[in-house]
Design a protein around this motif. Structure first.
Motif, PDB file in Angstrom:
ATOM      1  N   UNK A  42       0.854  -1.194   0.000  1.00 20.46           N
ATOM      2  CA  UNK A  42       0.000   0.000   0.000  1.00 20.46           C
ATOM      3  C   UNK A  42       0.886   1.240   0.000  1.00 20.46           C
ATOM      4  N   UNK A  43       0.541   2.208  -0.852  1.00 20.80           N
ATOM      5  CA  UNK A  43       1.297   3.459  -0.941  1.00 20.80           C
ATOM      6  C   UNK A  43       0.300   4.604  -1.044  1.00 20.80           C
ATOM      7  N   UNK A  44       0.377   5.541  -0.097  1.00 22.42           N
ATOM      8  CA  UNK A  44      -0.548   6.667  -0.126  1.00 22.42           C
ATOM      9  C   UNK A  44      -0.129   7.756   0.840  1.00 22.42           C
ATOM     10  N   UNK A  45      -0.958   8.793   0.935  1.00 22.42           N
ATOM     11  CA  UNK A  45      -0.649   9.915   1.822  1.00 22.42           C
ATOM     12  C   UNK A  45      -1.529   9.934   3.061  1.00 22.42           C
ATOM     13  N   UNK A  46      -2.289   8.851   3.279  1.00 23.55           N
ATOM     14  CA  UNK A  46      -3.111   8.757   4.475  1.00 23.55           C
ATOM     15  C   UNK A  46      -3.315   7.295   4.846  1.00 23.55           C
ATOM     16  N   UNK A  47      -3.576   7.061   6.114  1.00 21.94           N
ATOM     17  CA  UNK A  47      -3.830   5.702   6.580  1.00 21.94           C
ATOM     18  C   UNK A  47      -5.148   5.221   5.985  1.00 21.94           C
ATOM     19  N   UNK A  48      -5.145   4.097   5.299  1.00 21.83           N
ATOM     20  CA  UNK A  48      -6.378   3.656   4.634  1.00 21.83           C
ATOM     21  C   UNK A  48      -7.417   3.111   5.603  1.00 21.83           C
ATOM     22  N   UNK A  49      -8.663   3.259   5.226  1.00 18.19           N
ATOM     23  CA  UNK A  49      -9.758   2.609   5.953  1.00 18.19           C
ATOM     24  C   UNK A  49      -9.992   1.278   5.263  1.00 18.19           C
ATOM     25  N   UNK A  50      -9.253   0.282   5.699  1.00 21.30           N
ATOM     26  CA  UNK A  50      -9.230  -0.978   4.978  1.00 21.30           C
ATOM     27  C   UNK A  50      -9.556  -2.140   5.899  1.00 21.30           C
ATOM     28  N   UNK A  51     -10.502  -2.934   5.481  1.00 18.78           N
ATOM     29  CA  UNK A  51     -10.871  -4.131   6.217  1.00 18.78           C
ATOM     30  C   UNK A  51     -10.230  -5.338   5.536  1.00 18.78           C
ATOM     31  N   UNK A  52      -9.444  -6.088   6.297  1.00 21.94           N
ATOM     32  CA  UNK A  52      -8.797  -7.286   5.768  1.00 21.94           C
ATOM     33  C   UNK A  52      -9.423  -8.493   6.438  1.00 21.94           C
ATOM     34  N   UNK A  53      -9.986  -9.366   5.637  1.00 30.07           N
ATOM     35  CA  UNK A  53     -10.636 -10.549   6.186  1.00 30.07           C
ATOM     36  C   UNK A  53      -9.632 -11.403   6.956  1.00 30.07           C
ATOM     37  N   UNK A  54     -10.103 -12.098   7.972  1.00 29.11           N
ATOM     38  CA  UNK A  54      -9.220 -12.879   8.838  1.00 29.11           C
ATOM     39  C   UNK A  54      -8.387 -13.877   8.051  1.00 29.11           C
ATOM     40  N   UNK A  55      -8.981 -14.471   7.039  1.00 24.88           N
ATOM     41  CA  UNK A  55      -8.254 -15.476   6.263  1.00 24.88           C
ATOM     42  C   UNK A  55      -7.187 -14.844   5.368  1.00 24.88           C
ATOM     43  N   UNK A  56      -7.216 -13.495   5.215  1.00 25.14           N
ATOM     44  CA  UNK A  56      -6.249 -12.805   4.356  1.00 25.14           C
ATOM     45  C   UNK A  56      -5.120 -12.177   5.153  1.00 25.14           C
ATOM     46  N   UNK A  57      -5.060 -12.410   6.464  1.00 24.61           N
ATOM     47  CA  UNK A  57      -4.108 -11.686   7.300  1.00 24.61           C
ATOM     48  C   UNK A  57      -2.731 -12.325   7.384  1.00 24.61           C
ATOM     49  N   UNK A  58      -2.620 -13.594   7.030  1.00 26.51           N
ATOM     50  CA  UNK A  58      -1.327 -14.268   7.103  1.00 26.51           C
ATOM     51  C   UNK A  58      -0.568 -14.005   5.800  1.00 26.51           C
ATOM     52  N   UNK A  59       0.221 -12.925   5.789  1.00 29.16           N
ATOM     53  CA  UNK A  59       0.905 -12.496   4.582  1.00 29.16           C
ATOM     54  C   UNK A  59       2.409 -12.727   4.690  1.00 29.16           C
ATOM     55  N   UNK A  60       3.024 -13.269   3.632  1.00 26.92           N
ATOM     56  CA  UNK A  60       4.475 -13.434   3.605  1.00 26.92           C
ATOM     57  C   UNK A  60       5.155 -12.091   3.362  1.00 26.92           C
ATOM     58  N   UNK A  61       4.498 -11.222   2.623  1.00 21.92           N
ATOM     59  CA  UNK A  61       5.055  -9.898   2.353  1.00 21.92           C
ATOM     60  C   UNK A  61       3.941  -8.869   2.505  1.00 21.92           C
ATOM     61  N   UNK A  62       4.159  -7.889   3.369  1.00 16.78           N
ATOM     62  CA  UNK A  62       3.166  -6.835   3.566  1.00 16.78           C
ATOM     63  C   UNK A  62       3.906  -5.529   3.802  1.00 16.78           C
ATOM     64  N   UNK A  63       3.679  -4.567   2.931  1.00 11.88           N
ATOM     65  CA  UNK A  63       4.401  -3.302   2.991  1.00 11.88           C
ATOM     66  C   UNK A  63       3.414  -2.141   2.878  1.00 11.88           C
ATOM     67  N   UNK A  64       3.645  -1.099   3.675  1.00 15.78           N
ATOM     68  CA  UNK A  64       2.831   0.108   3.600  1.00 15.78           C
ATOM     69  C   UNK A  64       3.759   1.316   3.577  1.00 15.78           C
TER      70      UNK A  64
END
Length: 505
Positions: free
Chosen positions: A324-346
């Motif tokens: 994720x790349x932006x100028x503000x903290x996103x209002x983002x809902x991540x489903x529980x099954x999508x939370x185990x990420x090998x790579x996560x960058x903001x």
């Protein structure tokens, strides 16, 4: 005799085939054997630049001599690249025609012609007729002059062409249709900023795998190609209504959308029909309602978002990478099954106001994933922070982060409790700071104080405090050099430095 001289001419040809024409020319000085191999080099590259006096006659004569030698000796040409930058009367057209014709007669397979001449009439159908061309890259050419004298029945099919790239090329809708009809087996198509086009329709391309389109304003695009796997679309954000229509792309694996407005439900419909979609990139994409979701994709693994304010939810159970790349903290809902990420960058850039409420929102967002690979914050200044207000703001567990990168442009003194707020919002393994020397000193002092203090300055339990702190500086070769306690202050630092702090919790 050198070790290079014992190589056979066949091996030398193989070596030279991996080099550019200029690089191969340097090796021609090794010996007569290498010179002979260079004289029959299959890859030719020529670049003619404009000068104060117009066309460089010396360079033109050199190209003419080389091409004439290839014509006389009938040396096969695999790749031919011609780049001409001349802002003058098109007196160079006849010579360019001659060079291209020699390349054609010598069986050229990969041809690139990039010009800034005023409307150079490239003989497109002449090159497609021999059925030997594999790759054709055109930039700044005009295809309309030749099309006026050729009817549809005279256009021969070119089943050998696999890649076609058109950048700022003069052609209209009919010409594009005729061109694609005679090249039914292309698998890679690039169309960039061809202003005469109004409708780009890709249909009945039996073998197409990759398409990249950069649109001008008010150009509509329709894609109906079941074999398509990779699509990159660069729109014109000034267009008020969506101009991209994707039909029957069920084998799509990689999708990139840039600078466009999409209708409500556009992405969701596309995802639901693309059962093999693995990679999705959205850059400056929005809807009129500024709300859209990514839900129900079982195949999506890689997702990159940049400057997309309308994304509200991600539900992709097999997602392994999120950027994720932006100028503000996103209002983002991540489903529980999508939370185990090998790579996560903001990446949060050009941040305006950083206070207790902002750090609370950051912690809340980061807690939506079990851990983050990288969190990057870039801002000019930060206001004073009240830690009591901050701790009461959210009760979520402290997120874990591998690398927390902080870039502070301000040279002022570090605000009170900025370091505390950063470590309250997440627990990083490494805190990488790029800022002024004064700011680095402030961070260093505060981190050492927090480590040695008997009482938690972050209002966390003692077991949550880090037990060890290591400091590294990046040298001129960007290698980490560990610094002993107190050594940082004694070093001759430049005005701006990058320092890494390793925290052991």
């Amino acid at each position: 005799m050198t070790s290079m001289d014992v190589l056979s001419e066949c091996v030398i040809h193989k070596i030279l085939s991996y080099l550019s024409f200029q690089e191969a020319a340097k090796l021609s000085l090794v010996s007569k054997t290498w010179l002979q191999a260079w004289l029959t080099h299959p890859n030719l590259e020529f670049t003619l630049l404009s000068s104060k006096h117009g066309y460089n006659i010396h360079d033109r004569k050199i190209v003419d001599q080389v091409m004439e030698r290839y014509r006389q000796t009938k040396v096969p040409i695999e790749k031919f690249h011609l780049s001409v930058t001349i802002f003058a009367h098109p007196f160079a057209f006849p010579q360019m025609d001659k060079w291209l014709d020699i390349a054609l007669q010598n069986g050229v397979k990969d041809l690139s012609c990039e010009v800034s001449l005023p409307s150079y009439p490239f003989p497109i159908f002449t090159f497609l007729a021999p059925k030997s061309l594999r790759e054709l890259v055109l930039s700044g050419c005009n295809l309309m002059d030749h099309s006026l004298f050729i009817t549809t029945t005279q256009v021969a099919s070119c089943h050998s062409l696999r890649k076609l790239s058109l950048t700022e090329v003069g052609l209209d809708d009919n010409m594009l249709r005729d061109l694609l009809n005679c090249c039914p087996l292309i698998d890679d198509l690039i169309i960039e900023h061809c202003r005469l086009l109004t409708k780009i329709e890709l249909r009945n391309l039996q073998n197409i795998k990759s398409v990249s389109i950069s649109c001008c304003r008010n150009q509509s695009v329709t894609i109906q190609t079941p074999t398509l796997q990779h699509l990159s679309y660069f729109g014109c954000f000034r267009d008020e209504s969506p101009v991209l229509d994707i039909v029957q792309c069920r084998n799509l694996k990689c999708l990139q959308l840039t600078d466009m407005r999409i209708s409500e439900g556009f992405l969701q419909r596309l995802i639901s029909t693309s059962q093999f979609l693995e990679s999705l990139t959205l850059d400056n994409v929005s809807t009129r309602l500024e709300r859209f979701k990514i839900c129900g994709s079982q195949s999506l693994k890689f997702f990159a978002i940049s400057n997309c304010k309308g994304l509200r939810e991600i539900n992709a159970p097999n997602l392994v990478s999120l950027e994720y790349d932006g100028d503000q903290i996103p209002e983002l809902k991540i489903a529980k099954r999508s939370r185990q990420l090998k790579k996560s960058e903001i990446y949060l850039d050009s941040l305006k106001i950083l206070n207790a409420e902002w750090f609370g929102e950051l912690r809340k967002f980061l807690s939506k994933s079990s851990s983050w690979s990288l969190v990057s914050l870039s801002f000019e200044e930060c206001s004073e922070i009240n830690m009591k207000d901050l701790v009461l703001h959210h009760k979520v567990a402290t997120p874990k982060v591998n690398d927390l990168v902080v870039c502070i442009e301000s040279s002022d003194k570090c605000p009170t409790l900025l370091v505390d707020a950063l470590l309250w919002s997440c627990h990083p393994k490494r805190l990488i700071l790029k800022s002024s020397i004064e700011m680095i000193y402030c961070f260093m002092d505060r981190l050492m104080y927090m480590k040695n203090s008997r009482h938690s300055t972050c209002h966390e339990s003692k077991r949550r405090k880090y037990s060890q702190l290591k400091v590294y500086k990046f040298d001129s070769e960007h290698q980490c050099v560990e610094l002993e306690n107190g050594e940082l202050a004694m070093r001759d630092l430049t005005e701006t430095e990058t320092v890494s702090f390793e925290l052991y919790w």
